[in-house]
Design a protein around this motif. Structure first.
Motif, PDB file in Angstrom:
ATOM      1  N   PRO A   1      -1.449  -4.661  -7.381  1.00 16.95           N
ATOM      2  CA  PRO A   1      -1.609  -5.509  -6.205  1.00 16.95           C
ATOM      3  C   PRO A   1      -1.205  -4.752  -4.942  1.00 16.95           C
ATOM      4  O   PRO A   1      -0.592  -3.675  -5.035  1.00 16.95           O
ATOM      5  CB  PRO A   1      -0.648  -6.673  -6.490  1.00 16.95           C
ATOM      6  CG  PRO A   1       0.453  -6.015  -7.253  1.00 16.95           C
ATOM      7  CD  PRO A   1      -0.218  -5.004  -8.135  1.00 16.95           C
ATOM      8  N   PRO A   2      -1.488  -5.304  -3.766  1.00 18.49           N
ATOM      9  CA  PRO A   2      -1.154  -4.614  -2.521  1.00 18.49           C
ATOM     10  C   PRO A   2       0.319  -4.243  -2.397  1.00 18.49           C
ATOM     11  O   PRO A   2       0.648  -3.235  -1.759  1.00 18.49           O
ATOM     12  CB  PRO A   2      -1.561  -5.638  -1.442  1.00 18.49           C
ATOM     13  CG  PRO A   2      -2.655  -6.427  -2.083  1.00 18.49           C
ATOM     14  CD  PRO A   2      -2.263  -6.544  -3.529  1.00 18.49           C
ATOM     15  N   PHE A   3       1.218  -5.022  -3.010  1.00 16.30           N
ATOM     16  CA  PHE A   3       2.651  -4.731  -2.919  1.00 16.30           C
ATOM     17  C   PHE A   3       2.972  -3.329  -3.436  1.00 16.30           C
ATOM     18  O   PHE A   3       3.909  -2.684  -2.966  1.00 16.30           O
ATOM     19  CB  PHE A   3       3.444  -5.771  -3.707  1.00 16.30           C
ATOM     20  CG  PHE A   3       4.944  -5.618  -3.593  1.00 16.30           C
ATOM     21  CD1 PHE A   3       5.616  -6.065  -2.464  1.00 16.30           C
ATOM     22  CD2 PHE A   3       5.672  -5.018  -4.604  1.00 16.30           C
ATOM     23  CE1 PHE A   3       6.995  -5.917  -2.343  1.00 16.30           C
ATOM     24  CE2 PHE A   3       7.048  -4.867  -4.503  1.00 16.30           C
ATOM     25  CZ  PHE A   3       7.717  -5.314  -3.361  1.00 16.30           C
ATOM     26  N   ALA A   4       2.179  -2.835  -4.390  1.00 19.45           N
ATOM     27  CA  ALA A   4       2.429  -1.513  -4.963  1.00 19.45           C
ATOM     28  C   ALA A   4       2.226  -0.400  -3.944  1.00 19.45           C
ATOM     29  O   ALA A   4       2.695   0.721  -4.148  1.00 19.45           O
ATOM     30  CB  ALA A   4       1.533  -1.291  -6.170  1.00 19.45           C
ATOM     31  N   ARG A   5       1.570  -0.711  -2.846  1.00 20.11           N
ATOM     32  CA  ARG A   5       1.364   0.302  -1.806  1.00 20.11           C
ATOM     33  C   ARG A   5       2.664   0.675  -1.102  1.00 20.11           C
ATOM     34  O   ARG A   5       2.711   1.653  -0.343  1.00 20.11           O
ATOM     35  CB  ARG A   5       0.358  -0.200  -0.768  1.00 20.11           C
ATOM     36  CG  ARG A   5      -1.050  -0.403  -1.321  1.00 20.11           C
ATOM     37  CD  ARG A   5      -2.025  -0.740  -0.203  1.00 20.11           C
ATOM     38  NE  ARG A   5      -2.175   0.385   0.711  1.00 20.11           N
ATOM     39  CZ  ARG A   5      -3.032   1.376   0.550  1.00 20.11           C
ATOM     40  NH1 ARG A   5      -3.836   1.390  -0.495  1.00 20.11           N
ATOM     41  NH2 ARG A   5      -3.102   2.354   1.420  1.00 20.11           N
ATOM     42  N   LEU A   6       3.735  -0.086  -1.361  1.00 15.70           N
ATOM     43  CA  LEU A   6       5.024   0.223  -0.749  1.00 15.70           C
ATOM     44  C   LEU A   6       5.731   1.398  -1.419  1.00 15.70           C
ATOM     45  O   LEU A   6       6.719   1.901  -0.905  1.00 15.70           O
ATOM     46  CB  LEU A   6       5.932  -1.007  -0.796  1.00 15.70           C
ATOM     47  CG  LEU A   6       5.508  -2.192   0.080  1.00 15.70           C
ATOM     48  CD1 LEU A   6       6.489  -3.342  -0.085  1.00 15.70           C
ATOM     49  CD2 LEU A   6       5.424  -1.771   1.550  1.00 15.70           C
TER      50      LEU A   6
ATOM     51  N   TYR B   1      -1.674  -2.052 -11.251  1.00 15.50           N
ATOM     52  CA  TYR B   1      -0.493  -2.380 -12.043  1.00 15.50           C
ATOM     53  C   TYR B   1      -1.007  -2.759 -13.430  1.00 15.50           C
ATOM     54  O   TYR B   1      -2.193  -2.615 -13.730  1.00 15.50           O
ATOM     55  CB  TYR B   1       0.247  -3.534 -11.355  1.00 15.50           C
ATOM     56  CG  TYR B   1       1.642  -3.837 -11.849  1.00 15.50           C
ATOM     57  CD1 TYR B   1       2.630  -2.861 -11.851  1.00 15.50           C
ATOM     58  CD2 TYR B   1       1.974  -5.114 -12.281  1.00 15.50           C
ATOM     59  CE1 TYR B   1       3.919  -3.149 -12.278  1.00 15.50           C
ATOM     60  CE2 TYR B   1       3.256  -5.423 -12.712  1.00 15.50           C
ATOM     61  CZ  TYR B   1       4.225  -4.431 -12.710  1.00 15.50           C
ATOM     62  OH  TYR B   1       5.493  -4.724 -13.139  1.00 15.50           O
TER      63      TYR B   1
ATOM     64  N   THR C   1       6.731  -8.498 -16.436  1.00 13.09           N
ATOM     65  CA  THR C   1       7.030  -8.197 -15.047  1.00 13.09           C
ATOM     66  C   THR C   1       8.123  -9.129 -14.536  1.00 13.09           C
ATOM     67  O   THR C   1       8.136 -10.326 -14.858  1.00 13.09           O
ATOM     68  CB  THR C   1       5.759  -8.315 -14.177  1.00 13.09           C
ATOM     69  OG1 THR C   1       6.062  -7.903 -12.839  1.00 13.09           O
ATOM     70  CG2 THR C   1       5.190  -9.731 -14.178  1.00 13.09           C
TER      71      THR C   1
ATOM     72  N   PHE D   1      13.383  -4.082  -9.060  1.00 11.31           N
ATOM     73  CA  PHE D   1      12.092  -4.712  -9.295  1.00 11.31           C
ATOM     74  C   PHE D   1      11.709  -4.712 -10.776  1.00 11.31           C
ATOM     75  O   PHE D   1      10.634  -5.184 -11.137  1.00 11.31           O
ATOM     76  CB  PHE D   1      11.007  -4.025  -8.461  1.00 11.31           C
ATOM     77  CG  PHE D   1      11.049  -4.393  -7.005  1.00 11.31           C
ATOM     78  CD1 PHE D   1      10.731  -5.683  -6.597  1.00 11.31           C
ATOM     79  CD2 PHE D   1      11.427  -3.466  -6.047  1.00 11.31           C
ATOM     80  CE1 PHE D   1      10.770  -6.040  -5.254  1.00 11.31           C
ATOM     81  CE2 PHE D   1      11.470  -3.819  -4.699  1.00 11.31           C
ATOM     82  CZ  PHE D   1      11.151  -5.102  -4.297  1.00 11.31           C
TER      83      PHE D   1
ATOM     84  N   LEU E   1       4.952 -10.899  -6.801  1.00  3.88           N
ATOM     85  CA  LEU E   1       4.781  -9.631  -6.095  1.00  3.88           C
ATOM     86  C   LEU E   1       4.039  -8.605  -6.944  1.00  3.88           C
ATOM     87  O   LEU E   1       3.209  -7.850  -6.443  1.00  3.88           O
ATOM     88  CB  LEU E   1       6.151  -9.061  -5.682  1.00  3.88           C
ATOM     89  CG  LEU E   1       6.945  -9.867  -4.658  1.00  3.88           C
ATOM     90  CD1 LEU E   1       8.307  -9.228  -4.431  1.00  3.88           C
ATOM     91  CD2 LEU E   1       6.188  -9.957  -3.336  1.00  3.88           C
ATOM     92  N   LEU E   2       4.382  -8.577  -8.229  1.00  6.11           N
ATOM     93  CA  LEU E   2       3.796  -7.606  -9.155  1.00  6.11           C
ATOM     94  C   LEU E   2       3.237  -8.341 -10.375  1.00  6.11           C
ATOM     95  O   LEU E   2       3.807  -8.279 -11.474  1.00  6.11           O
ATOM     96  CB  LEU E   2       4.846  -6.574  -9.581  1.00  6.11           C
ATOM     97  CG  LEU E   2       5.351  -5.635  -8.480  1.00  6.11           C
ATOM     98  CD1 LEU E   2       6.566  -4.853  -8.964  1.00  6.11           C
ATOM     99  CD2 LEU E   2       4.234  -4.670  -8.056  1.00  6.11           C
TER     100      LEU E   2
END
Length: 274
Positions: A231-236, A187, A199, A255, A204-205
Motif C-alpha cells: 500500500p502507499p504507506f510502504a513508500r515511507l 506488501y 500484519t 510496525f 496501514l499495512l
C-alpha cells in the motif's frame, strides 16, 4: 518519451501466469484486448489459464517454461515470437531463517526471483527496442525496500529485482529509448505463497487482495507508471532510512515487520510459487 503501453492489440507475456496474481493479470490483460502469452513451470496450469481466456472470447497461448533456465527461456522466446509487454511475475519463497534454509533452496530463490528477469528481459527487449515501444514490468516486493526476518534470501533477491529495474530504467533513458519499465513493490498478497503471514496494523499495512493488485499492475502498465508501491504507506520506508540504524530498526519492530513471518506456512514445505 515513455507513455505506457495500451494493451488493446498488444501481446503480453506473463511468467508465473498459471496462478495467483499472474493468472489474474493474464485475465485482466485479455479483457482489455491483449493477446496473452502465459509461461509457467506448470504446463497444465498455464493451459488452464489459456483455456479460461479463450473460453471468454480472448486470445491466449501457454507454455511450460522454467524461467530459471536461460536456455529454456531462449528457446521459448523464439517459439513465442515478439511481445509488447513482459511481466516478470514468477517468484518463490522459503520463509526460513538463514541457518534453516538449505543451499538448494537459497540458490533457487535467487535463480527465479533475481536472475530469471534478466533472461526473460534479454530475450524480448531487442524486439521492443527495434519497434520503439513496449514495457518491461517486474513484480518485486515491499521486502525489496526493507529487510525482513526469515526472508534473508527472498528479501535480498527482491532488493536485486528493484536494483535491476532501476538500473534498466536509467539505461533505457540514457540511451534515448522509448521502451519503459515498471517495478511493483507490493506488501503481502493473500495468495498461497505467503499463507499464514500476519500484519500488526491492517489499516496501514493490509494484506493485499489479489484481484486489486493485478488490476493496479495492468493499469500502471497502460498509464506509463514506473513504480508501484502497495500500500502507499510502504513508500515511507526510504524516509525511514534517514534515521540512525537503531531508530530505523525500532520503528520496523514497532510496525511488526519482523514478526509477520512468525506463522508463515506457505503452500507447504520448501519454496512456493506466486
Amino acid at each position: 518519451m515513455y507513455k505506457g503501453t495500451p494493451l488493446a492489440g498488444s501481446r503480453v507475456l506473463i511468467t508465473g501466469g498459471a496462478s495467483g496474481i499472474g493468472r489474474l493479470m493474464a485475465l485482466e490483460a485479455a479483457r482489455r484486448g491483449a493477446e496473452v502469452v502465459v509461461w509457467d513451470l506448470s504446463e497444465e496450469g498455464g493451459a488452464a489459464v489459456e483455456a479460461e481466456i479463450t473460453a471468454a472470447g480472448g486470445c491466449a497461448s501457454s507454455r511450460g517454461v522454467n524461467v530459471a533456465d536461460s536456455d529454456q527461456v531462449g528457446e521459448a522466446a523464439r517459439d513465442s515470437g515478439e511481445v509488447d509487454v513482459v511481466v516478470n511475475n514468477a517468484g518463490v519463497v522459503t520463509g526460513k531463517r538463514l541457518l534453516e534454509a538449505d543451499e538448494a533452496a537459497i540458490r533457487r530463490t535467487f535463480e527465479v526471483n533475481a536472475l530469471a528477469p534478466y533472461w526473460v528481459t534479454r530475450a524480448f527487449l531487442p524486439g521492443m527496442l527495434e519497434r520503439g515501444r513496449g514495457t518491461v514490468a517486474t513484480i518485486a516486493s515491499a521486502a525489496g525496500l526493507i529487510g525482513v526476518a526469515r526472508q534473508t534470501d527472498y528479501s535480498a533477491s527482491k532488493f536485486a529485482s528493484l536494483g535491476f529495474m532501476e538500473s534498466l530504467r536509467a539505461e533505457l533513458r540514457a540511451d534515448g529509448h522509448s521502451v519503459g519499465t515498471l517495478v511493483v513493490c507490493p506488501y503481502y498478497i493473500n495468495t498461497g505463497m505467503f499463507e499464514g503471514v500476519r500484519t500488526k496494523f491492517p489499516l496501514l499495512l493490509p494484506i493485499l487482495e489479489q484481484a486489486d493488485v493485478a488490476r493496479k499492475v495492468i493499469e500502471a502498465i497502460e498509464a506509463g507508471r514506473e513504480q508501484l508501491v502497495l500500500p502507499p504507506f510502504a513508500r515511507l520506508v526510504p524516509v525511514m532510512r534517514a534515521l540512525p540504524v537503531p531508530a530505523f530498526d525500532r520503528l520496523a519492530d514497532f510496525f511488526g515487520i519482523n514478526r509477520t513471518m512468525d506463522h508463515f506456512v506457505g503452500r507447504g514445505q520448501g519454496a512456493t510459487r506466486r
